[in-house]
Design an enzyme around this catalytic site. Sequence first.
Site, PDB file in Angstrom:
ATOM      1  N   HIS A  62     -10.449   2.892   0.340  1.00  0.00           N
ATOM      2  CA  HIS A  62      -9.259   2.907   1.193  1.00  0.00           C
ATOM      3  C   HIS A  62      -8.165   3.833   0.655  1.00  0.00           C
ATOM      4  O   HIS A  62      -7.127   3.971   1.308  1.00  0.00           O
ATOM      5  CB  HIS A  62      -8.688   1.495   1.327  1.00  0.00           C
ATOM      6  CG  HIS A  62      -8.000   1.021   0.079  1.00  0.00           C
ATOM      7  ND1 HIS A  62      -8.695   0.710  -1.067  1.00  0.00           N
ATOM      8  CD2 HIS A  62      -6.690   0.830  -0.206  1.00  0.00           C
ATOM      9  CE1 HIS A  62      -7.848   0.342  -2.005  1.00  0.00           C
ATOM     10  NE2 HIS A  62      -6.613   0.397  -1.510  1.00  0.00           N
ATOM     11  N   HIS A  78      -3.410   6.761   1.409  1.00  0.00           N
ATOM     12  CA  HIS A  78      -3.781   5.346   1.527  1.00  0.00           C
ATOM     13  C   HIS A  78      -4.132   5.063   2.988  1.00  0.00           C
ATOM     14  O   HIS A  78      -3.298   5.232   3.880  1.00  0.00           O
ATOM     15  CB  HIS A  78      -2.602   4.472   1.077  1.00  0.00           C
ATOM     16  CG  HIS A  78      -2.944   3.043   0.820  1.00  0.00           C
ATOM     17  ND1 HIS A  78      -3.061   2.115   1.815  1.00  0.00           N
ATOM     18  CD2 HIS A  78      -3.208   2.379  -0.336  1.00  0.00           C
ATOM     19  CE1 HIS A  78      -3.365   0.935   1.299  1.00  0.00           C
ATOM     20  NE2 HIS A  78      -3.458   1.071  -0.015  1.00  0.00           N
TER      21      HIS A  78
END
Length: 665
Positions: A62, A78
């Site tokens: 992620h 992110h």
Amino acid sequence: MAKMQTVTILTPVNGDVIPLKVVKDPVFSAGMMGLGFGVQPSDGQIVAPVTGKITMIAETKHAFGFTTPDNNLEVLVHLGIDTVDLKGAPFTVNVKTGDEVQAGDVIATMDLSAIEAANRQTTVVLAVTNSSDKLDSLDVTEGTAQAGQVVASGRLNANTFNAKRQGKLPQAGKYDQLATDIIENVGGVENINSLIHCITRLRFYLKDESKANDDVIANMKGVIDVAKAGGQYQVVIGPAVTDVYDAVIKQIGPELSNDSETAKAVAETAAAANKPTTAWGKVKYGFSSLIGVITGSMIPVIGLLAASGILKGVLALLTTFHVVATTDSTYVIISAMGDSVFYFLPIFVGFTAGKKLGADPVIMGIIGGVLTYPTLITMASGKTLSTFMGMAINGSFFGLPVHMASYTYSIFPMIAGAWLASKLEPWLKRVIPTVLRMIFVPLFEVVIISGAIILFLGPIITVLSTGLANAIVAIYNLSPAISGLIIGGFYQVLVIFGLHWAVIPIVANDIATTGHSYLNAIVSATMVAQGGAVLAIALKSKLANIQELAWPATISAFAGVTEPAMYGINLKYGRAFVTASIGAAVGGFLTGLMRVNMWGFTGSLIGFTSFVNPKGLDFSFWGFWIASIATIIVSFTLTWMFGFKDEDVQAVKTAPKKRHLGQTA
């Protein structure tokens, strides 16, 4: 003069570019991870925002870290908010750690529908994690943009620009590999509940400590040792702990960090380095720490207390000279203005003590609201159902007899409650699932802390203060002069811990039954002493910030409200509180020796008319002035000579910031 170099950053995904401050994640929106921006994606294709090396790929896919070759910018991308819990399922990664990429290269895809189905936000966040060291600014162009389009430009600061020109840029990503190895050997991201650090150690809260490879981690280059304590898996790093912590958080995601707990751990371990080993040293250290918490919790409201004290003094003068009557609406309105900060003091102290001790300040403010809830205040002054150990039992809780004390004007119960919350809150966050924390952490915390104060702490304080009150009466009956000396010297200490409340009913009963109170006259001398000490500081100090606080505190103390002088100045700088207490002991001794009497509640200099006998002026009035002047002279002189110097201010400022990096706690 050379122009500073500008760097450009691309948007990593198609969508609407938004300011970082509106991203719905407090770590990013507050800028804790550095300057940057967010993108509300319209599709799931992710591209490299800069040219450089991929230094990190989170195990759960992620998050990606990039380092640029020409200026060593560290850029974090992110994917989504709180998506670490999805364990990589919605993400497909096309690159690996160590790969060199060009800005605009496709590096991954994210399944937006899967993220939304998991009730997570799809916002992509970009942050320059070392922007505080590298950039003077970062300008972001908001609005719809295509992946690979330039949407941000920043200006290198002078240090980075000059270092680049001289070929002396520092190494980037020095601890990234160590962070990767530590994460892998504590059981991976999926085994981490949260991470904090102190001055030498990474402190992991792991789901299963048995999955950690102790020997492997302990033998890593850059790791000193491994320890387990307090439910934490601790990796001892040494002075580089903050750099390693940042590298780990960059990989596991900021949602697993806890800034308040980290700050608390740093403060505790830094203080522990100075912790004494002798019994007397431990007592002094503990008392000093307690005073630090008390004054630190009170400082944000000291100005309000001083202003309210002055207003209460003005109101006392208005009523004394019959400008307004206590039954007038004018009196009620001004009284509300002067009393509100004291009446609701537990709410304010709960908030500030929570911040000071690492508990949630909003929750602590709500707990303060529970203690000042009007119905409970009424119960505290209501009908006594029975008595137990001198306590009035005035309520019940599920059939359990309860002594409801009045908590208005009090601070110590809230500070004790904040300390308890600082211990309870991390445990609740560890055992309550993330999706339930928003509701159940505040629920359990309010119920447990409020209950602990009402059912246990309040009655304990009442028992102690009742015992002290009985002792005070016995000493006064034995010798007014000796009782004046003892009460004068220690009364304001009782105020700190809320133990003075049992004295107030004695004074009220004396005035109600006899019309006067010798005891209240001694208490008045302690107020004058605090004013005399802080007056010396106001005149002696050359520091504008001290004078700004000391002068209003002086006025407030002479108007009968000592909290600004005591918590804002005298107690904070230690010796001044001692010299004020000595002055109070002298004033109390003279008050008792001369049998000075008092016919009203209002004390200190503003209350001079309380010492006028309604039957005719007698020696109590002159005795009040003799004792008050002597008190001011003693407390002022001792404070000027021994109680304070401007260097004390700097010493107090720097003491909490000391860092003992050799400490391995």
